[in-house]
Design a protein around this motif. Structure first.
Motif, PDB file in Angstrom:
ATOM      1  N   LEU A 182       8.420   7.337   8.928  1.00 21.60           N
ATOM      2  CA  LEU A 182       6.982   7.135   8.690  1.00 21.60           C
ATOM      3  C   LEU A 182       6.314   8.453   8.287  1.00 21.60           C
ATOM      4  N   ALA A 183       6.711   9.543   8.989  1.00 21.06           N
ATOM      5  CA  ALA A 183       6.120  10.844   8.660  1.00 21.06           C
ATOM      6  C   ALA A 183       6.478  11.236   7.228  1.00 21.06           C
ATOM      7  N   SER A 184       7.736  10.987   6.831  1.00 24.85           N
ATOM      8  CA  SER A 184       8.160  11.327   5.466  1.00 24.85           C
ATOM      9  C   SER A 184       7.357  10.527   4.451  1.00 24.85           C
ATOM     10  N   PHE A 185       7.124   9.237   4.803  1.00 26.02           N
ATOM     11  CA  PHE A 185       6.367   8.362   3.905  1.00 26.02           C
ATOM     12  C   PHE A 185       4.944   8.892   3.724  1.00 26.02           C
ATOM     13  N   ARG A 186       4.329   9.313   4.858  1.00 28.40           N
ATOM     14  CA  ARG A 186       2.968   9.854   4.791  1.00 28.40           C
ATOM     15  C   ARG A 186       2.939  11.124   3.932  1.00 28.40           C
ATOM     16  N   ILE A 187       3.949  11.975   4.145  1.00 32.70           N
ATOM     17  CA  ILE A 187       3.998  13.235   3.374  1.00 32.70           C
ATOM     18  C   ILE A 187       4.136  12.907   1.884  1.00 32.70           C
ATOM     19  N   LEU A 188       4.999  11.920   1.604  1.00 32.71           N
ATOM     20  CA  LEU A 188       5.216  11.514   0.209  1.00 32.71           C
ATOM     21  C   LEU A 188       3.906  11.016  -0.405  1.00 32.71           C
ATOM     22  N   LEU A 189       3.164  10.191   0.381  1.00 33.99           N
ATOM     23  CA  LEU A 189       1.881   9.662  -0.123  1.00 33.99           C
ATOM     24  C   LEU A 189       0.904  10.795  -0.382  1.00 33.99           C
ATOM     25  N   SER A 190       0.857  11.767   0.550  1.00 28.28           N
ATOM     26  CA  SER A 190      -0.106  12.857   0.348  1.00 28.28           C
ATOM     27  C   SER A 190       0.292  13.721  -0.849  1.00 28.28           C
ATOM     28  N   LEU A 191       1.626  13.891  -1.047  1.00 26.75           N
ATOM     29  CA  LEU A 191       2.066  14.655  -2.220  1.00 26.75           C
ATOM     30  C   LEU A 191       1.673  13.941  -3.513  1.00 26.75           C
ATOM     31  N   MET A 192       1.725  12.596  -3.452  1.00 24.52           N
ATOM     32  CA  MET A 192       1.372  11.821  -4.643  1.00 24.52           C
ATOM     33  C   MET A 192      -0.130  11.542  -4.712  1.00 24.52           C
ATOM     34  N   GLU A 193      -0.881  12.130  -3.736  1.00 23.09           N
ATOM     35  CA  GLU A 193      -2.345  11.970  -3.683  1.00 23.09           C
ATOM     36  C   GLU A 193      -2.755  10.504  -3.625  1.00 23.09           C
ATOM     37  N   ILE A 194      -2.023   9.736  -2.783  1.00 26.96           N
ATOM     38  CA  ILE A 194      -2.371   8.322  -2.604  1.00 26.96           C
ATOM     39  C   ILE A 194      -2.943   8.168  -1.199  1.00 26.96           C
ATOM     40  N   ASP A 195      -4.103   7.505  -1.107  1.00 26.87           N
ATOM     41  CA  ASP A 195      -4.735   7.273   0.180  1.00 26.87           C
ATOM     42  C   ASP A 195      -3.937   6.202   0.931  1.00 26.87           C
ATOM     43  N   PRO A 196      -3.425   6.490   2.169  1.00 20.50           N
ATOM     44  CA  PRO A 196      -2.652   5.481   2.904  1.00 20.50           C
ATOM     45  C   PRO A 196      -3.433   4.182   3.109  1.00 20.50           C
ATOM     46  N   ALA A 197      -4.790   4.296   3.231  1.00 24.80           N
ATOM     47  CA  ALA A 197      -5.605   3.082   3.406  1.00 24.80           C
ATOM     48  C   ALA A 197      -5.468   2.167   2.196  1.00 24.80           C
ATOM     49  N   LEU A 198      -5.289   2.777   1.019  1.00 26.90           N
ATOM     50  CA  LEU A 198      -5.130   1.968  -0.198  1.00 26.90           C
ATOM     51  C   LEU A 198      -3.836   1.166  -0.130  1.00 26.90           C
ATOM     52  N   VAL A 199      -2.772   1.809   0.431  1.00 30.17           N
ATOM     53  CA  VAL A 199      -1.473   1.127   0.529  1.00 30.17           C
ATOM     54  C   VAL A 199      -1.589  -0.067   1.467  1.00 30.17           C
ATOM     55  N   THR A 200      -2.232   0.146   2.639  1.00 25.35           N
ATOM     56  CA  THR A 200      -2.336  -0.958   3.593  1.00 25.35           C
ATOM     57  C   THR A 200      -3.192  -2.092   3.029  1.00 25.35           C
ATOM     58  N   SER A 201      -4.303  -1.735   2.371  1.00 25.79           N
ATOM     59  CA  SER A 201      -5.153  -2.811   1.836  1.00 25.79           C
ATOM     60  C   SER A 201      -4.437  -3.529   0.696  1.00 25.79           C
ATOM     61  N   HIS A 202      -3.632  -2.776  -0.060  1.00 27.73           N
ATOM     62  CA  HIS A 202      -2.864  -3.399  -1.148  1.00 27.73           C
ATOM     63  C   HIS A 202      -1.851  -4.384  -0.569  1.00 27.73           C
ATOM     64  N   LEU A 203      -1.158  -3.961   0.518  1.00 22.70           N
ATOM     65  CA  LEU A 203      -0.158  -4.841   1.138  1.00 22.70           C
ATOM     66  C   LEU A 203      -0.832  -6.092   1.703  1.00 22.70           C
ATOM     67  N   ARG A 204      -2.021  -5.879   2.309  1.00 20.02           N
ATOM     68  CA  ARG A 204      -2.742  -7.024   2.877  1.00 20.02           C
ATOM     69  C   ARG A 204      -3.127  -8.012   1.783  1.00 20.02           C
ATOM     70  N   LEU A 205      -3.579  -7.448   0.676  1.00 17.61           N
ATOM     71  CA  LEU A 205      -3.991  -8.300  -0.451  1.00 17.61           C
ATOM     72  C   LEU A 205      -2.793  -9.083  -0.987  1.00 17.61           C
ATOM     73  N   ARG A 206      -1.635  -8.410  -1.085  1.00 16.35           N
ATOM     74  CA  ARG A 206      -0.421  -9.077  -1.594  1.00 16.35           C
ATOM     75  C   ARG A 206      -0.034 -10.224  -0.682  1.00 16.35           C
ATOM     76  N   ARG A 207      -0.146  -9.942   0.666  1.00 16.95           N
ATOM     77  CA  ARG A 207       0.191 -10.998   1.627  1.00 16.95           C
ATOM     78  C   ARG A 207      -0.723 -12.192   1.430  1.00 16.95           C
ATOM     79  N   ARG A 208      -2.018 -11.878   1.229  1.00 16.60           N
ATOM     80  CA  ARG A 208      -3.002 -12.954   1.068  1.00 16.60           C
ATOM     81  C   ARG A 208      -2.725 -13.745  -0.207  1.00 16.60           C
ATOM     82  N   VAL A 209      -2.397 -13.017  -1.285  1.00 22.77           N
ATOM     83  CA  VAL A 209      -2.129 -13.687  -2.562  1.00 22.77           C
ATOM     84  C   VAL A 209      -0.916 -14.590  -2.424  1.00 22.77           C
ATOM     85  N   ARG A 210       0.142 -14.076  -1.710  1.00 22.25           N
ATOM     86  CA  ARG A 210       1.359 -14.885  -1.544  1.00 22.25           C
ATOM     87  C   ARG A 210       1.113 -16.060  -0.613  1.00 22.25           C
TER      88      ARG A 210
END
Lengths: 211, 201
Positions: A182-210
């Protein structure tokens, strides 16, 4: 049970109040409408919500200054089609592109010269040679990995560890690996300048769509 | 090509092909709602314009990351919400009156940061009354927590469904319902005097 004789006991829920106060949003079951007609508290709640909704709806939409869109457009960088991007990259790195082209041309030239020296080579024999070499290379790689694992004592160590595994040590190991992951994933997201909240909301949206 | 007739998704597709007119149409389509939301969060006209501009710039500069299963307007509002809330958190912006920013020290600055209200009412009395009421309401909204403010504005002013507000704000559906319930109750309390006047009339 006959639905017609069901009697509603509680007051209207938020969604039901909205359905009455903000029409057009939801359909309200007949039972709820009947309750609203008889219940003073619910009627008062509906009226209050109607008033508040009307007041908020009447708020003036605000307008930015004239020329706002021009200012925005001056700063916007729209995505470019890939052909344009390639051309731009070529223009930006002219020396590197020229060197790459020269290298590729030289490689092709050397290859053609080599083939010309051996008239018995046909496209089929060259293809067969390449397949044979790549397969041999792959197998030798697999053999090397196997030899390394066997020779390094990793298997013996793993056997020794497996004999001493307890539920607690297994849990600690799994938890540690998970945390490191999980820590590596967070570091990877920060290196790629991606907000972790965006990932969770994206996953939630995908779940809802499916779903 | 008449861009006004295109859907948001079509315009996004054209933007991805570098069509500037499509981008301009999207800006013109959403500048008012986005600016209104941002202004009501920060209550400073110049700052709201800067933030709104940044919202659009970030939106278009990251358009390739936009997931088309999402409504474009939701994505835009999400960027607007995140940017504004980040700003409020960093700067600890005070809740202020509709008559301008508390940092405005000169009348010009006060004028620049104040909210201009318009009304379609014809009678001057009705216009004054409408302005007054709108002023009270704007002040009451400004006193809400930023999360409550965003939720209630998206629900009642923009007419967004709960699920969309949940996606925009990045919080569970239940939390959005709680925010809206509490915001309504707080507005009701803040407007109590005016409310009672209205009941009496």
């Amino acid at each position: 049970m006959n639905k017609n004789i069901q009697v509603r006991t509680g007051h209207l829920q938020a969604e039901e109040l909205e359905a009455l106060a903000m029409p057009g949003d939801h359909k309200l079951p007949a039972r709820s409408s009947a309750h609203a007609a008889d219940c003073d508290r619910c009627q008062r709640d509906v009226e209050e919500l109607q008033t508040l909704h009307a007041l908020l709806q009447a708020l003036t939409p605000l307008q930015p200054v004239v020329g706002f869109s021009d200012r925005v457009m001056q700063r916007v960088r729209l995505p470019l089609p890939w052909r344009v991007r390639v051309l731009q990259a070529v223009r930006r790195h002219q020396v590197a592109t020229a060197a790459a082209f020269a290298g590729a041309a030289a490689a092709v030239g050397v290859g053609l010269t080599w083939i010309a020296r051996y008239p018995e080579l046909t496209p089929m024999t060259i293809a067969a040679f390449l397949v044979q070499r790549s397969t041999a290379l792959m197998w030798s790689g697999v053999m090397e990995v196997g030899r390394f694992v066997y020779g390094s004592g990793v298997l013996e160590t793993a056997q020794g560890v497996a004999g001493q595994v307890t539920p607690v040590s297994a849990f600690v190991a799994v938890a540690t690996v998970t945390l490191i992951g999980l820590a590596s994933f967070r570091i990877l997201l920060s290196l790629m300048e991606i907000d972790p909240a965006l990932v969770t909301s994206h996953l939630r949206l995908r779940r809802r769509v499916r779903g | 090509m008449n861009y006004k007739e295109h859907s948001d998704q079509d315009l996004v597709r054209l933007c991805l092909k570098s069509d500037e007119r499509a981008a301009r149409e999207l800006v013109e389509r959403f500048e008012r709602p986005v600016f209104s939301l941002v202004y009501r969060m920060v209550r400073d006209r110049e700052l709201a314009e800067d933030l709104t501009q940044e919202v659009f710039v970030r939106t278009f500069n990251n358009l390739e990351r936009y997931d088309r299963s999402y409504k474009f307007s939701s994505w835009l509002f999400k960027i607007a919400y995140n940017l504004t809330v980040d700003y409020l958190r960093k700067k600890q912006v005070k809740t202020i009156s509709m008559h301008g920013s508390p940092d405005a020290v000169t009348p010009e600055r006060q004028e620049a940061t104040s909210l201009s209200l318009e009304s379609d009412e014809e009678s001057p009395d009705a216009m004054v009354e409408a302005r007054e009421l709108a002023g009270y309401l704007e002040d009451a909204i400004a006193q809400l927590r930023p999360e409550y403010r965003t939720a209630i504005l998206l629900r009642h002013v923009e007419g967004r469904p709960y699920e969309e507000i949940s996606d925009i704000m990045g919080v569970p559906l239940g939390t959005v319902k709680t925010y809206i319930f509490r915001a309504r109750r707080e507005l009701r309390d803040l407007l109590e005097d005016r409310w009672d006047d209205g009941d009496d009339e």
